[in-house]
Design a protein around this motif. Structure first.
Motif: not given
Length: 844
Positions: A392-400, A490-502
C-alpha cells in the motif's frame, strides 16, 4: 631641289605606312572576325566585348548551377516517389488488418510487415547522393534520422544562385517532410470511452415494458435519450435527477475554458426527452458555436464516442475533457470523495494526483450486490495497476500511517438491510502491508457474505451476495433489491489526522496527472502551441502567447520527486509583482525565490505576460535539484525585490541544477525532463493550476487561461502538424495489439490513448497526402530549374548574337575595303617607284 625630293619622299612614306597599317587592320579583322582584337584598337568595342563576355560566362555558370540543382531535385523526386509507393503498401496492409477475420498470429504478421515498411521509409529518409544526405536540411554530412525516427537535421534550405540576387531552394528538409504542417487540415479529437445504450444493455433494470428482453450491446447514437447514455437505477424515467456536466478544454482560438451545465435526464413523455444530440449541441456552444456560426463540429462516431472537429483548417489547439454526475458541486474533489456516481468520457494511463482524504463506495446501478471504489489503485513509481501483493505504501505514499475503514453492514442472509452500528477499523500501514491485507480487512470487518475483488485496472469492487431480487425475493437476477452496505476509506497520518493520500481516478481528473516516465526521461503529452502562428512554442515563447490571453494573477502547483527521490510540493506564482517560486523549508515556511530571466543583464522581476517557458523550465530545474543544494544559497536567492546578489545566487543554483537535470521542449513542443545522473530516474513531476478543480460560479463567470503540460485529454485522430514516424508507430501498435478503435481493449496501459486501426486509416491518408504535396512542391522546383536552364540557353544565344553584332566585323565589307586599300597601296607603290626612277634629265 633636294628639299622638294625629301618632302615628297616623306609624304609618300607616310601614305604607304598608313595604307599598310589599314591593310594590316583589315586583314586582322578578316582573320579574327572582330572589329578590334586589343583594347587600344577600339576602347568602346572592347568594353562591349568584355561586358557581353561577362554576361555569357554568368549565364554559363547559372546554367551549370541550375543543372546541378535540377539533378538534385530529380534524386529527391525518386526518394519521394519511393516513400509514396511505400505508403500505398502500408495503407493496403492496414486495411487488411482492419478485417475481423484475422487471428492474433496473422495480425502480428501484418504488424511486422508494417514495421519493416516503416524501417524502409527511415532508410529512404536517410538517402545520400554523392555523400550528402538529401533530407538533412543544411546538415548534409550525417544521417538525419536514427532508427527510431528521431530527426537530427534542421529546417534550412539549400539554395541555388541562378542569377544576380536570385536564390531558389532545391532541397526538401526532413523537418518539412516528416515534421511539417498542413494548413489545409483540421484537427479532430475523440473521446476514448465507448458508450452503449444502457436501456438496451440493461432492459431488466431500465425498461418497464421490455424487462424480459435479452441484453444487447448497441452503441449510443445522437437520437437516443440522455437517459439511454447515462443509465438509471430503475425503470421509472420520471424520477431521474438532472445530469450535471463538467467540461474543460481549449477552444479553437487557443483559449482554455471550463463550463458546467445541467440537462434533464428524466421525462414524462419520451418524445419530449433530452437527446444525446442536445448534449452535443451544448458542448458545441461551450466551444463557441452560435445559431449562425459554427467553429467546431461535435458528433458521435460509430462506437458512441464524442468526436470534435475544428472547422477552421490549420488550427491545432483544440482539447476536451468531460465528466458528469447527478451531484452538483463547486469543487470536483468533493464530487470524487462523495461516492456519487461519476460518468467519464476520456481516460489515460497517467498516475493521478493523491489529493483525496477519503473515498466512498458507489452502488452499481444495474446490480445492487456490487459496490465500487471509483478511484483506481495505481502504483506511483512504475504506473501499474495494483495487484493483491502490491504494498500500500507504493500506492499511497510515505505520509500514510493507517487507513480508517468504516461504513454500514452488508445485508443479512435473508436479504434485509442490517442497520446495526459498526465501529471503524484502523488498518495500520507498514512497508509490508499489501492490497490483500486491505481486502481481507474489509471482508473480515464487515462480515456477511462479502466478496472483495480487484480488477486488472486497479479498481476495488465489493460484492454483497445477500442482496436479492426485489420482485420475488430470490437469488436470481436482476439483483435490484435494497442494499445496506456502504464503505468509506480515510487515509490518516502518524498523528491520526486525515491526510491527502488517496488517488483521484485516472479517468476523472484532467490536469492533475504525472508525466510519463521512460528510463532517464520524463515526458509530457500536451504540445505547447502559439495560437496566432500555430507553431510549437520554444524556450523564448511566453506563457501568455500560448494561452492567447493576458495573465493577471495565476498560481500553479508542482508535485514532484526530485533528483534524489525526495517528495516536494512547490508553488509557482505569477502576479503583477513578479514571478516567484516557493520551495518548502525543512523547518517550515518557504523560500520565496524570484524567477529571473537568465538573459537579462540587469536584475528585474518578470511580469506575468513576459514570463517565458525557459523561465518555467528553470523553475522546474531548481525544484528537481532542491535536495542537492545548500539551503544558504536559497536564502541568498530569495528576495521580494530584484538585486544583483539575489540573481547571482539564482544563477548559481541554476548552474548546479543544469549539471544534473535538463528540462527542454522537444520537437513537438512538449516538455521533456532528462535526468543526467540516473539511467532509471527516480524523478516524478506533475503541474497544474490551483483552480483546476474549481467549478464555482465565480470561477465559471469568465474564462481563466491556464497552462497544461500533461493532461488526461481527448486523443488526437488528426491534426495539421505532422510527426510522421511517431504517428506510424501508433498505427503499428494498434495493429499489433488488435486495437480496432479507442477503448477496444480492457485494462490499463498506454494503449488506452491509441486511436485504433479505423482512425489510423484516416491518419495514413493524411500522411500520404502530405507526401504528395511535397512531391508536387519538389516537382515545381524541378520545373523551375528546367525553365532556368532553357532560359539561360536562350539568353546566352541572344548575348552571343548581340556580342557578335557589336564586336564582330562584316567580312564582305571589310574584304572590299581591304581590296580598295590594296589597290591604293599598289598605286602608291607604283607612284613612288616612278618618282624614284626620275633623273635630272626628266626635269630639263
Amino acid at each position: 631641289m633636294r628639299i622638294t625630293d625629301g618632302n615628297r619622299y616623306n609624304q609618300i612614306n607616310y601614305y604607304q605606312n598608313a595604307l599598310q597599317n589599314k591593310l594590316n587592320t583589315a586583314n586582322n579583322q578578316i582573320a579574327s572576325g572582330l572589329k578590334a582584337e586589343y583594347g587600344y584598337q577600339n576602347s568602346q568595342v572592347n568594353n562591349q566585348n568584355l561586358k557581353y563576355g561577362f554576361e555569357s560566362n554568368t549565364l554559363d555558370q547559372a546554367h551549370d548551377v541550375a543543372q546541378s540543382a535540377y539533378t538534385s531535385t530529380l534524386n529527391t523526386d525518386k526518394a519521394l516517389t519511393e516513400l509514396s509507393s511505400t505508403m500505398e503498401q502500408f495503407k493496403t496492409k492496414l486495411i487488411q488488418a482492419a478485417s475481423d477475420a484475422h487471428s492474433t498470429t496473422s495480425r502480428q504478421a501484418i504488424a511486422l510487415d508494417l514495421q519493416k515498411l516503416k524501417e524502409h521509409m527511415i532508410n529512404v529518409a536517410n538517402t545520400s547522393v554523392g555523400g550528402e544526405y538529401i533530407f538533412g536540411g543544411s546538415k548534409v554530412d550525417r544521417p538525419p534520422f536514427d532508427q527510431a525516427g528521431n530527426y537530427y537535421g534542421n529546417n534550412e534550405n539549400l539554395n541555388a544562385l541562378i542569377g544576380s540576387n536570385n536564390l531558389i531552394p532545391y532541397n526538401v528538409s526532413g523537418q518539412n517532410l516528416f515534421l511539417g504542417k498542413d494548413v489545409d487540415r483540421q484537427k479532430i479529437i475523440t473521446a476514448n470511452i465507448k458508450k452503449l445504450n444502457q436501456s438496451k444493455l440493461h432492459p431488466d433494470i431500465m425498461d418497464a415494458y421490455n424487462r424480459t428482453q435479452n441484453p444487447q450491446e448497441v452503441y449510443i447514437n445522437a437520437q437516443d435519450t440522455l437517459r439511454d447514455l447515462i443509465g438509471d437505477t430503475d425503470n421509472d424515467p420520471r424520477n431521474d435527477k438532472p445530469e450535471i456536466f463538467y467540461l474543460q478544454g481549449v477552444r479553437p482560438d487557443g483559449s482554455a475554458f471550463k463550463a458546467k451545465f445541467a440537462l434533464d435526464k428524466g421525462y414524462n413523455n419520451k418524445d419530449d426527452a433530452t437527446r444525446v444530440q442536445d448534449l452535443l449541441d451544448q458542448i458545441g456552444k461551450a466551444y463557441g458555436n452560435t445559431s449562425t456560426n459554427q467553429v467546431v463540429q461535435v458528433s458521435l462516431n460509430a462506437w458512441g464516442e464524442i468526436e470534435i472537429r475544428d472547422l477552421t483548417p490549420g488550427r491545432a489547439t483544440l482539447d476536451f475533457h468531460m465528466i458528469s454526475s447527478d451531484k452538483n458541486v463547486d469543487n470536483l474533489n468533493d464530487l470524487f470523495a462523495s461516492g456519487a456516481r461519476v460518468s467519464t468520457y476520456v481516460k489515460s494511463a497517467f498516475v493521478a494526483n493523491r489529493s483525496l482524504e477519503s473515498l466512498q463506495s458507489t452502488l452499481y446501478p444495474y446490480d445492487h450486490r456490487m459496490h465500487d471504489i471509483k478511484s483506481a489503485f495505481i502504483t506511483t513509481d512504475d504506473n501499474t495497476p495494483a495487484t493483491r501483493n502490491t504494498p500500500l505504501k507504493d500506492i499511497l505514499g510515505p505520509s500514510v500511517a493507517s487507513l480508517k475503514i468504516e461504513g454500514t453492514r452488508p445485508n443479512t442472509p435473508d436479504g434485509r438491510v442490517d442497520e446495526t452500528p459498526l465501529e471503524p477499523l484502523i488498518l495500520a500501514i507498514t512497508p509490508n502491508t499489501t492490497m490483500q491485507d486491505l481486502m481481507d480487512g474489509i471482508k473480515s470487518h464487515f462480515g456477511g457474505k462479502l466478496d472483495v475483488e480487484l480488477s486488472n485496472d486497479g479498481h476495488l469492487r465489493i460484492v454483497d451476495n445477500n442482496v436479492r431480487n426485489k420482485a420475488h425475493d430470490s437469488n436470481k437476477p436482476p439483483f435490484d433489491g435494497p442494499s445496506g452496505f456502504s464503505l468509506k476509506i480515510t487515509s490518516l497520518d502518524a498523528k491520526g489526522a486525515p491526510t491527502e493520500a488517496l488517488p483521484l481516478d485516472y479517468a476523472d481528473t484532467y490536469k492533475q496527472t504525472y508525466f510519463s516516465r521512460q528510463g532517464a526521461y520524463l515526458h509530457s503529452n500536451v504540445s505547447q502551441i502559439v495560437p496566432k502562428s500555430m507553431d510549437y512554442a520554444t524556450g523564448a515563447s511566453t506563457l501568455a502567447s500560448v494561452m492567447g490571453a493576458k495573465i493577471t494573477q495565476q498560481d500553479y502547483t508542482m508535485v514532484l520527486k526530485d533528483d534524489n527521490g525526495v517528495d516536494i510540493t512547490a508553488q509557482l506564482h505569477l502576479s503583477p509583482g513578479g514571478a516567484f517560486l516557493d520551495l518548502p523549508k525543512k523547518e517550515g515556511g518557504v523560500y520565496h525565490i524570484p524567477l529571473y530571466n537568465r538573459d537579462d543583464k540587469t536584475p528585474s522581476l518578470t511580469k506575468p505576460n513576459d514570463f517565458t517557458y525557459r523561465q518555467l523550465m528553470d523553475a522546474m530545474s531548481l525544484a528537481f535539484n532542491f535536495s542537492n543544494s545548500d539551503p544558504k544559497e536559497y536564502e541568498q536567492a530569495q528576495s521580494n525585490a530584484p538585486s544583483k546578489a539575489s540573481k547571482d545566487a539564482f544563477l548559481s543554483l541554476l548552474k548546479q541544477a543544469d549539471a544534473r537535470v535538463d528540462v527542454s521542449l522537444n520537437d513537438r513542443g512538449q516538455v521533456q525532463i532528462h535526468d543526467k545522473i540516473h539511467s532509471q530516474t527516480p524523478m516524478q513531476f506533475m503541474f497544474y493550476d490551483n483552480k483546476a478543480s474549481d467549478f464555482s460560479p465565480e470561477s465559471l463567470r469568465r474564462d481563466t487561461p491556464a497552462i497544461r503540460l500533461n493532461a488526461n485529454n481527448a486523443p488526437t485522430i488528426d491534426t495539421p502538424h505532422i510527426h510522421f514516424f511517431k504517428q506510424l508507430d501508433q498505427v503499428i501498435q494498434a495493429v499489433s495489439e488488435g486495437i480496432d478503435r479507442p477503448d477496444s481493449l480492457q485494462g490499463y496501459g498506454p494503449e488506452m490513448r491509441n486511436i485504433g486501426i479505423q482512425n489510423g486509416i484516416a491518419l495514413i491518408d493524411h500522411l500520404s497526402d502530405h507526401i504528395e504535396k511535397i512531391i508536387a512542391s519538389n516537382g515545381a522546383h524541378s520545373r523551375n530549374f528546367s525553365h532556368v536552364m532553357r532560359r539561360n540557353e536562350v539568353l546566352k544565344n541572344q548575348v552571343e548574337s548581340i556580342r557578335a553584332d557589336t564586336t564582330g566585323t562584316d567580312v564582305a565589307q571589310t574584304y572590299n575595303k581591304f581590296a580598295q586599300l590594296r589597290n591604293n597601296y599598289d598605286a602608291s607603290l607604283a607612284s613612288a617607284s616612278k618618282i624614284n626612277q626620275m633623273s635630272l634629265t626628266n626635269y630639263m
